[in-house]
Design an enzyme around this catalytic site. Sequence first.
Site, short mmCIF file in Angstrom:
data_model
loop_
_atom_site.label_atom_id
_atom_site.label_comp_id
_atom_site.label_asym_id
_atom_site.label_seq_id
_atom_site.Cartn_x
_atom_site.Cartn_y
_atom_site.Cartn_z
N THR A 9 65.17 36.78 44.01
CA THR A 9 64.12 38.00 43.20
C THR A 9 64.69 39.09 43.40
OG1 THR A 9 62.17 39.06 43.37
CG2 THR A 9 62.76 38.03 45.42
N ASN A 11 63.16 41.71 43.04
CA ASN A 11 62.04 42.67 43.74
C ASN A 11 62.07 42.75 45.12
OD1 ASN A 11 59.40 43.49 44.58
ND2 ASN A 11 58.56 42.83 42.64
N GLY A 13 60.32 44.35 47.24
CA GLY A 13 58.99 43.87 47.98
C GLY A 13 58.79 42.39 48.27
N LYS A 14 59.09 41.51 47.17
CA LYS A 14 59.16 40.25 47.25
C LYS A 14 60.07 39.52 48.48
CE LYS A 14 57.83 38.96 42.69
NZ LYS A 14 58.54 38.03 41.55
N ASP A 71 57.11 33.39 40.17
CA ASP A 71 56.80 34.22 39.27
C ASP A 71 55.30 34.64 39.50
OD1 ASP A 71 57.42 35.79 36.66
OD2 ASP A 71 56.12 34.68 35.52
N PHE A 154 53.73 46.43 47.27
CA PHE A 154 54.50 46.97 46.08
C PHE A 154 53.68 46.66 44.68
CE2 PHE A 154 55.20 42.89 44.18
CZ PHE A 154 55.43 41.63 45.09
N ASP A 157 49.34 46.73 44.38
CA ASP A 157 48.82 46.65 45.74
C ASP A 157 47.82 47.67 45.76
OD1 ASP A 157 49.65 44.20 46.41
OD2 ASP A 157 51.24 44.83 47.68
N HIS A 184 48.59 35.62 47.47
CA HIS A 184 48.75 34.53 46.61
C HIS A 184 50.39 34.12 46.92
CE1 HIS A 184 50.28 38.58 45.18
NE2 HIS A 184 50.72 37.91 44.29
#
Length: 203
Positions: A9, A11, A13-14, A71, A154, A157, A184
């Site tokens: 990823t 991202n 944050g992920k 995703d 992120f 949130d 999630h």
Amino acid sequence: MNKTLLIATTNQGKVREISEELKDIDLEIKTLKDYPEILPPEETGNTFFENALLKAKYYAEKTGLLTLADDSGLEVEALDGKPGIYSSRFAGEMASDEENIKKLLELMKDIPEHKREAQFICVMVCYHPSGKYIYSEGIWEGKIAQSPRGDRGFGYDPVFLVKELNYQKTAAELEMEIKNKLSHRGKALKALKEKLPEFLKTL
Ligand code: ITT
């Protein structure tokens, strides 16, 4: 036997959330920081699953590694499920988290408290270059706040009021450990982790 898993990823944050969650499993973790030359694929799928599969397959084929991609996005009931698969580019292709939040709050300015339900969805795929894969899904329910609060996490949130906490706190006000339990992505990851040992045996 120690295997390598690429967390695919862009991202950060992920990356933080996923690596925290996977720290106790016997896999050598790599991230896209180890492969700066690989450009991200275009997310052309029509569903969270299609996009997660597309990303995992793309990076697995580029690196030859077992690859985890997800995703995810926010679905707002009063906006007929928007921003959905377009969550990261809601306010434009290169939009920042702040710009996306601003657009969301603007669209929802006349929607009353009791009609502000939303959910985060995450579909996660673990793909092996041989073409075999497993996947899982997680959902997190909440409501959209009137204004942003909190500086952790992120994306959306700061405006996501958490149902489990009686809508008193936003996801950006939670410790990462708590967010990972409820979110999630945390749920999808837990479900995937349960399938992983069997899957690794088939490779
Ligand atoms: P990758 O495709 O490289 O993983 P991305 O940020 O583009 O990075 P997605 O396509 O999955 O990831 O878009 C997800 C967007 O949905 C993300 O940018 C946020 O705006 C939102 N989102 C997903 N999970 C979130 C979470 O836990 N908290 C807040 N916002 C989230």
